[in-house]
Design an enzyme around this catalytic site. Structure first.
Site, PDB file in Angstrom:
ATOM      1  N   ARG A  29      19.148  -2.876  72.330  1.00 56.73           N
ATOM      2  CA  ARG A  29      20.527  -2.470  72.644  1.00 56.73           C
ATOM      3  C   ARG A  29      20.979  -3.146  73.936  1.00 56.73           C
ATOM      4  O   ARG A  29      20.207  -3.266  74.880  1.00 56.73           O
ATOM      5  CB  ARG A  29      20.599  -0.954  72.879  1.00 56.73           C
ATOM      6  CG  ARG A  29      20.210  -0.155  71.685  1.00 56.73           C
ATOM      7  CD  ARG A  29      20.031   1.299  72.072  1.00 56.73           C
ATOM      8  NE  ARG A  29      21.153   2.100  71.658  1.00 56.73           N
ATOM      9  CZ  ARG A  29      21.145   3.433  71.680  1.00 56.73           C
ATOM     10  NH1 ARG A  29      20.125   4.089  72.138  1.00 56.73           N
ATOM     11  NH2 ARG A  29      22.195   4.089  71.264  1.00 56.73           N
TER      12      ARG A  29
ATOM     13  N   ASP B 189      20.597  16.957  66.696  1.00 56.95           N
ATOM     14  CA  ASP B 189      19.389  16.211  66.329  1.00 56.95           C
ATOM     15  C   ASP B 189      18.168  17.125  66.184  1.00 56.95           C
ATOM     16  O   ASP B 189      17.229  16.798  65.460  1.00 56.95           O
ATOM     17  CB  ASP B 189      19.075  15.131  67.382  1.00 56.95           C
ATOM     18  CG  ASP B 189      19.782  13.815  67.075  1.00 56.95           C
ATOM     19  OD1 ASP B 189      20.747  13.826  66.278  1.00 56.95           O
ATOM     20  OD2 ASP B 189      19.370  12.768  67.628  1.00 56.95           O
TER      21      ASP B 189
HETATM   22  C1  LIG Z   1      20.186   3.333  68.464  1.00 57.78           C
HETATM   23  C2  LIG Z   1      21.039   4.559  68.184  1.00 57.78           C
HETATM   24  C3  LIG Z   1      22.404   4.404  67.953  1.00 57.78           C
HETATM   25  C4  LIG Z   1      23.196   5.533  67.613  1.00 57.78           C
HETATM   26  N1  LIG Z   1      24.516   5.347  67.369  1.00 57.78           N
HETATM   27  C5  LIG Z   1      25.278   6.405  66.984  1.00 57.78           C
HETATM   28  C6  LIG Z   1      26.675   6.247  66.701  1.00 57.78           C
HETATM   29  O1  LIG Z   1      27.233   5.140  66.803  1.00 57.78           O
HETATM   30  N2  LIG Z   1      27.390   7.336  66.314  1.00 57.78           N
HETATM   31  C7  LIG Z   1      26.830   8.580  66.219  1.00 57.78           C
HETATM   32  O2  LIG Z   1      27.537   9.538  65.863  1.00 57.78           O
HETATM   33  N3  LIG Z   1      25.510   8.770  66.490  1.00 57.78           N
HETATM   34  C8  LIG Z   1      24.735   7.723  66.873  1.00 57.78           C
HETATM   35  N4  LIG Z   1      23.411   7.911  67.163  1.00 57.78           N
HETATM   36  C9  LIG Z   1      22.838   9.282  67.046  1.00 57.78           C
HETATM   37  C10 LIG Z   1      23.177  10.112  68.282  1.00 57.78           C
HETATM   38  O3  LIG Z   1      22.787   9.405  69.420  1.00 57.78           O
HETATM   39  C11 LIG Z   1      22.455  11.461  68.241  1.00 57.78           C
HETATM   40  O4  LIG Z   1      22.657  12.066  66.980  1.00 57.78           O
HETATM   41  C12 LIG Z   1      22.989  12.409  69.328  1.00 57.78           C
HETATM   42  O5  LIG Z   1      23.053  11.782  70.586  1.00 57.78           O
HETATM   43  C13 LIG Z   1      22.087  13.638  69.401  1.00 57.78           C
HETATM   44  O6  LIG Z   1      22.610  14.538  70.358  1.00 57.78           O
HETATM   45  P1  LIG Z   1      21.847  15.897  70.690  1.00 57.78           P
HETATM   46  O7  LIG Z   1      22.667  16.554  71.744  1.00 57.78           O
HETATM   47  O8  LIG Z   1      21.514  16.639  69.440  1.00 57.78           O
HETATM   48  O9  LIG Z   1      20.439  15.438  71.270  1.00 57.78           O
HETATM   49  P2  LIG Z   1      20.108  14.621  72.603  1.00 57.78           P
HETATM   50  O10 LIG Z   1      21.192  13.683  72.956  1.00 57.78           O
HETATM   51  O11 LIG Z   1      18.746  14.081  72.408  1.00 57.78           O
HETATM   52  O12 LIG Z   1      20.091  15.733  73.736  1.00 57.78           O
HETATM   53  C14 LIG Z   1      19.031  16.653  73.839  1.00 57.78           C
HETATM   54  C15 LIG Z   1      19.031  17.216  75.246  1.00 57.78           C
HETATM   55  O13 LIG Z   1      18.030  18.236  75.309  1.00 57.78           O
HETATM   56  C16 LIG Z   1      17.249  18.061  76.471  1.00 57.78           C
HETATM   57  N5  LIG Z   1      15.918  18.640  76.178  1.00 57.78           N
HETATM   58  C17 LIG Z   1      14.977  18.159  75.325  1.00 57.78           C
HETATM   59  N6  LIG Z   1      13.904  18.957  75.289  1.00 57.78           N
HETATM   60  C18 LIG Z   1      14.169  19.992  76.147  1.00 57.78           C
HETATM   61  C19 LIG Z   1      13.443  21.152  76.541  1.00 57.78           C
HETATM   62  N7  LIG Z   1      12.212  21.432  76.057  1.00 57.78           N
HETATM   63  N8  LIG Z   1      14.021  22.000  77.443  1.00 57.78           N
HETATM   64  C20 LIG Z   1      15.273  21.743  77.941  1.00 57.78           C
HETATM   65  N9  LIG Z   1      15.989  20.644  77.613  1.00 57.78           N
HETATM   66  C21 LIG Z   1      15.460  19.787  76.716  1.00 57.78           C
HETATM   67  C22 LIG Z   1      17.240  16.565  76.706  1.00 57.78           C
HETATM   68  O14 LIG Z   1      16.949  16.233  78.051  1.00 57.78           O
HETATM   69  C23 LIG Z   1      18.660  16.185  76.298  1.00 57.78           C
HETATM   70  O15 LIG Z   1      19.566  16.281  77.368  1.00 57.78           O
HETATM   71  C24 LIG Z   1      22.599   6.827  67.541  1.00 57.78           C
HETATM   72  C25 LIG Z   1      21.235   6.985  67.799  1.00 57.78           C
HETATM   73  C26 LIG Z   1      20.452   5.876  68.139  1.00 57.78           C
HETATM   74  C27 LIG Z   1      18.973   6.071  68.414  1.00 57.78           C
END
Ligand SMILES: Cc1cc2nc3c(=O)[nH]c(=O)nc-3n(C[C@H](O)[C@H](O)[C@H](O)COP(=O)(O)OP(=O)(O)OC[C@H]3O[C@@H](n4cnc5c(N)ncnc54)[C@H](O)[C@@H]3O)c2cc1C
Length: 438
Positions: A205, A321
């Site tokens: 990336r 996620d």
């Molecule tokens: C290469 C790539 C490109 C992508 N492009 C796109 C796109 O263009 N469009 C799109 O819609 N999606 C895209 N995605 C998917 C998207 O990035 C994810 O679906 C999204 O960011 C997930 O968000 P989340 O809040 O569920 O998890 P995360 O962003 O992983 O956030 C989880 C949070 O929980 C915290 N955490 C973890 N464990 C603990 C714990 N035990 N205690 C307390 N805190 C904790 C972490 O520090 C983090 O802040 C892409 C993914 C990748 C890998």
């Protein structure tokens, strides 16, 4: 930000302050629900890469809270040419064959949707969300370790964190990402869903200055979103930062396992990327040459092989996620997180939800209405990634078939018929029925 609805008498804990956790917290607070985010990091933060949102995600932002949509509009970058405003990606053949090196990738087909390409720089979008988040909503440095009820079935949950501290809440929502601790605690650390699985794809990336990108591929391809296709690899680009920079993601399929599944990134060099894409057009190579000399590669893991059997248990739920981590080939993982936030917030705020005793019904309804959509995204994203890379059975390198399949699958994720308000309405009706009959 002032709550605009009467407060409920329960409090919620959100584990994780990524896009899922933060949008949920904003949506709940604006509906008068007490919420605290427990985030393991010392502050909110996202990586400096791009993320794009499909139309369903934009609908969901508006339902969560208008401020989320306004934040997105503030930082969103669309295709720069007016005639490309509805284009999701121009799909290009970037591989002429073993003996025919392509100077330029050649346009094969165009996939459009009602909003076109909507790219944001992740860190900038998150900064905007933080500005509208309720003051003091998050506690940082809190890495969830364990979760137990303090007494009988109606008692509060006690969360213990790695720093030795603990906190209580009536219910807990894990928004803690692909390696979710909440998911592990819910299903057991030896359950197959406890760990995500490598998809045998990885990505380089980069975010590069637009002026340089224009020099490499010309204005049309730098200022507007493109997907360069070839065997076992594809490179997507879209403008971010109001057209000042170009987001580049170069995916590659491999037959080698990922060495260390504790880490989703590994250090690499620009030269590795150039080797991986040898044989691709000069457009692709020219873009890769603009990336930093030292690049991370990102392993693409998902929950496709071992999805969690349920998103909820009692008054604990997972979303984003944590529930349906997907490969990124539909560009819809973060969008689905925001859909989850919209549905979850609308359910919890429903007037039929009177006390913490009703939360179990909320969470089981959430599971029932969201599970299929989560499963479908993960499965479809996997397939479409192989379509881009000429690996999909029945499609191969036939561009007409690719176009048909991409359009058909995109329609299910975020096409004209996807109505997030209707999803929320149906979920609430289901919840009311459930509560009325309990
Ligand atoms: C290469 C790539 C490109 C992508 N492009 C796109 C796109 O263009 N469009 C799109 O819609 N999606 C895209 N995605 C998917 C998207 O990035 C994810 O679906 C999204 O960011 C997930 O968000 P989340 O809040 O569920 O998890 P995360 O962003 O992983 O956030 C989880 C949070 O929980 C915290 N955490 C973890 N464990 C603990 C714990 N035990 N205690 C307390 N805190 C904790 C972490 O520090 C983090 O802040 C892409 C993914 C990748 C890998």
């Amino acid at each position: 930000m002032a709550p605009n609805a009467p407060a409920k008498d329960f409090d919620l804990a959100i584990i994780g302050g990524g896009i899922a956790g933060l949008t949920l917290a904003i949506a709940l607070h604006s509906r008068g629900i007490k919420v605290t985010i427990y985030e393991q990091a010392p502050k909110f933060g996202e990586i400096g890469a791009g993320v794009s949102f499909s139309p369903n995600a934009v609908q969901a932002m508006k339902i969560c809270h208008d401020g989320i949509y306004q934040s997105f509009e503030k930082v969103c970058t669309r295709n720069q040419w007016p005639e490309k405003k509805k284009v999701w990606f121009d799909f290009l053949d970037a591989y002429g064959g073993e003996d025919e090196h392509l100077e330029r990738s050649t346009l094969k087909f165009v996939v459009s949707n009602s909003l076109g390409q909507n790219g944001v720089h992740r860190a900038t979008f998150l900064d905007e969300l933080v500005k509208i988040a309720p003051e003091g909503v998050a506690q940082f440095g809190k890495r969830l370790k364990s979760l137990e009820q303090s007494g009988d079935a109606n008692s509060k949950y006690v969360m213990t964190f790695e720093d030795g501290s603990s906190a209580e809440a009536d219910a807990v929502i894990g928004c803690d990402g692909i390696k979710s601790k909440t998911r592990q605690l819910m299903h057991g650390s030896d359950h197959p869903c406890a760990q995500p699985t490598y998809t045998y794809k990885y990505a380089y990336r980069g975010v590069v200055p637009m002026a340089q990108a224009i020099k490499a591929v010309g204005e049309e391809r730098a200022l507007n979103s493109c997907m360069h296709l070839g065997p076992n690899g594809h490179v997507l680009t879209f403008p971010v930062n109001h057209g000042e920079t170009l987001n580049i993601v170069a995916f590659r399929t491999t037959d080698k396992p990922w060495k260390n599944s504790d880490k989703l990134t590994a250090p690499a060099h620009r030269e590795d990327a150039l080797k991986d894409f040898a044989g691709y057009s000069n457009d692709v190579l020219g873009l890769l040459k603009l990336t930093s000399e030292n690049l991370d590669i990102w392993a693409i893991f998902d929950l496709g092989k071992n999805p969690p059997p349920t998103y909820t248990k009692d008054r604990v739920a997972i979303m984003g996620d944590a529930a349906h981590a997907t490969s990124p080939h539909h560009g819809a993982g973060a969008g689905l997180c925001i859909e989850d936030s919209a549905v979850m917030a609308e359910l919890l705020a429903d007037e039929a939800v009177k006390s913490s005793r009703d939360i179990e019904a909320v969470f089981s309804t959430f599971h029932e209405v969201r599970k299929e959509r989560g499963l479908n995204l993960v499965e479809s994203s996997n397939r479409i990634g192989n379509v881009y890379e000429w690996r999909a059975e029945g499609v191969g390198s036939d561009f007409d078939k690719m176009e048909e399949e991409i359009n058909r699958r995109n329609d299910v994720i975020g096409g004209e018929d996807v109505d997030v308000s209707e999803m929320c309405k149906e979920a609430r009706a289901k919840l009311r029925e459930k509560l009325a009959s309990s």
